[in-house]
Design an enzyme around this catalytic site. Structure first.
Site, PDB file in Angstrom:
ATOM      1  N   ASP A 138     -11.604 -11.680  27.754  1.00  0.00           N
ATOM      2  CA  ASP A 138     -11.385 -12.708  28.780  1.00  0.00           C
ATOM      3  C   ASP A 138     -10.890 -11.982  30.029  1.00  0.00           C
ATOM      4  OD1 ASP A 138     -10.911 -15.081  30.149  1.00  0.00           O
ATOM      5  OD2 ASP A 138      -9.033 -15.534  29.106  1.00  0.00           O
ATOM      6  N   GLN A 146     -12.697 -24.477  24.076  1.00  0.00           N
ATOM      7  CA  GLN A 146     -13.440 -23.226  24.166  1.00  0.00           C
ATOM      8  C   GLN A 146     -13.568 -22.575  22.791  1.00  0.00           C
ATOM      9  OE1 GLN A 146     -14.905 -21.647  27.028  1.00  0.00           O
ATOM     10  NE2 GLN A 146     -15.796 -20.462  25.358  1.00  0.00           N
ATOM     11  N   CYS A 193     -15.321 -16.331  27.197  1.00  0.00           N
ATOM     12  CA  CYS A 193     -15.244 -17.746  27.572  1.00  0.00           C
ATOM     13  C   CYS A 193     -15.851 -18.003  28.944  1.00  0.00           C
ATOM     14  CB  CYS A 193     -13.791 -18.205  27.539  1.00  0.00           C
ATOM     15  SG  CYS A 193     -12.693 -17.225  28.584  1.00  0.00           S
ATOM     16  N   HIS A 251      -6.549 -23.102  24.837  1.00  0.00           N
ATOM     17  CA  HIS A 251      -7.852 -23.600  25.297  1.00  0.00           C
ATOM     18  C   HIS A 251      -8.699 -23.958  24.060  1.00  0.00           C
ATOM     19  CE1 HIS A 251     -11.090 -24.490  27.834  1.00  0.00           C
ATOM     20  NE2 HIS A 251     -11.399 -23.307  28.320  1.00  0.00           N
ATOM     21  N   ARG A 268      -6.879 -30.654  32.229  1.00  0.00           N
ATOM     22  CA  ARG A 268      -6.720 -29.209  32.427  1.00  0.00           C
ATOM     23  C   ARG A 268      -5.507 -29.036  33.328  1.00  0.00           C
ATOM     24  NH1 ARG A 268     -10.968 -24.477  33.843  1.00  0.00           N
ATOM     25  NH2 ARG A 268     -11.231 -24.788  31.593  1.00  0.00           N
ATOM     26  N   ARG A 301     -20.279 -25.384  24.486  1.00  0.00           N
ATOM     27  CA  ARG A 301     -19.163 -26.214  24.962  1.00  0.00           C
ATOM     28  C   ARG A 301     -19.600 -27.673  25.029  1.00  0.00           C
ATOM     29  NH1 ARG A 301     -15.142 -24.168  28.242  1.00  0.00           N
ATOM     30  NH2 ARG A 301     -14.298 -26.256  28.006  1.00  0.00           N
TER      31      ARG A 301
END
Ligand code: CP
Ligand code: NVA
Length: 307
Positions: A224, A132, A264, A129, A102, A292
């Site tokens: 988001d 996700q 997310c 991402h 990340r 996830r």
């Protein structure tokens, strides 16, 4: 599939294959069936940004697969003191079986993959991402039993989530409609690539600035945070600029009858989403967060398990 750098290099068949394994691994976990498919394998997890879901789901997932997760904060490893990505990739390749990272720059993830000899998983960059979005599309598939003829509406910032949703939806053939405030549209390169994928898969893309128009006919409404990691200094300006982009019951009411709400997470009630929607009957945010774990386990097995 050698790496998961983004969804741009993955086919619909590979995504559906990941979902098939996800269903199996989820079933096995729920039914207490051991699935030590990565016994003896180690995953290095490099974090240059904060995380709750990603860290815990990868770490737990690796443990459930019989492997060993190694948490590496960039503050603690030499990468944080200027060692190159290239050298880090080469060194880690001598010790572990896969790297999850990340970070800020997408090019760092791609460089790790280019210079190492083991699979690399993108666990969020400023641009993308993908883990996700695999979980998001899997959640839609679980909810409706299909992803055919579905439409996803994304309301808010044209950020890493918007970009990965553009790739993910157009790869699997799901219509996608995005509404952002003016000036916050998704990256044009990503949009151009998504249009190419949409042509292949036969779905539609709409990018605009009108949330009501975007949610029309949508089976999933997504938002988001308006202030992604690294943008904290822009918070005040963004809150003003995103006025009118709250996902609330009134906006959800303009989507398809059985539409679900996805996010997310972390989510901020009263900013991008009302508490009523976040905690209401259409919300699937915690199924999504759980998925996830299952989807990433499938990704790790595909990449690191020789399956
Ligand atoms: N959605 C997500 O990636 O959450 P974390 O930042 O908590 O990992
Ligand atoms: N857009 C958000 C996603 C967090 C999972 C961020 O980058 O901070």
């Amino acid at each position: 599939m050698k790496h998961l750098l983004g969804l741009y290099h993955i086919s619909k068949e590979e995504i559906l294959d990941i979902f098939k394994l996800t269903e199996k691994l989820k079933y096995e976990l729920k039914n207490d069936i051991k699935h030590h498919l990565l016994k003896g394998k180690t995953l290095a997890m490099i974090f240059e940004k904060s995380s709750t879901r990603t860290r815990v789901s990868f770490e737990t997932g690796m443990y459930q697969l019989g492997g060993h997760p190694l948490f590496l904060s960039s503050n603690d490893i030499q990468l944080g003191r200027g060692e190159t990505i290239e050298d880090t990739a080469k060194v880690l390749s001598r010790y572990v079986d896969g790297i999850m990272i990340r970070t800020f720059k997408q090019s760092d993830v791609e460089d790790l993959a280019a210079h190492g000899s083991i699979p690399v998983i993108n666990a969020l960059t400023d641009l993308l991402h993908p883990c996700q979005v695999l979980a998001d599309i899997f959640t839609i598939y679980e909810e409706f039993g299909t992803i055919e003829d579905k439409k996803l509406a994304y309301i808010g910032d044209g950020n890493n989530m918007a970009h990965s949703l553009l790739y993910g939806c157009t790869k699997v053939g799901m219509d996608i409609s995005i509404a952002t405030p003016k000036g916050y549209e998704p990256d044009q390169d990503v949009v151009d690539k998504a249009f190419e994928f949409a042509k292949e898969s036969g779905c539609t893309i709409h990018i605009g600035n009108d949330p009501e128009k975007a949610v029309g006919g949508a089976s999933a409404v997504y938002t988001d945070t308006w202030v992604s990691m690294g943008m904290e200094e822009e918070k005040e300006r963004r809150i003003k600029d995103f006025n009118g982009f709250l996902v609330d019951d009134s906006l959800m009411g303009k989507a398809a009858d059985n539409a679900i709400f996805l996010h997310c997470l972390p989510g901020y009630r009263g900013f991008e989403v009302s508490a009523g929607v976040m905690d209401g009957p259409s919300s699937r945010i915690f199924n999504e967060a759980e998925n996830r774990l299952h989807v990433q386990k499938a990704v790790m097995v595909k990449l690191m398990g020789g399956k």
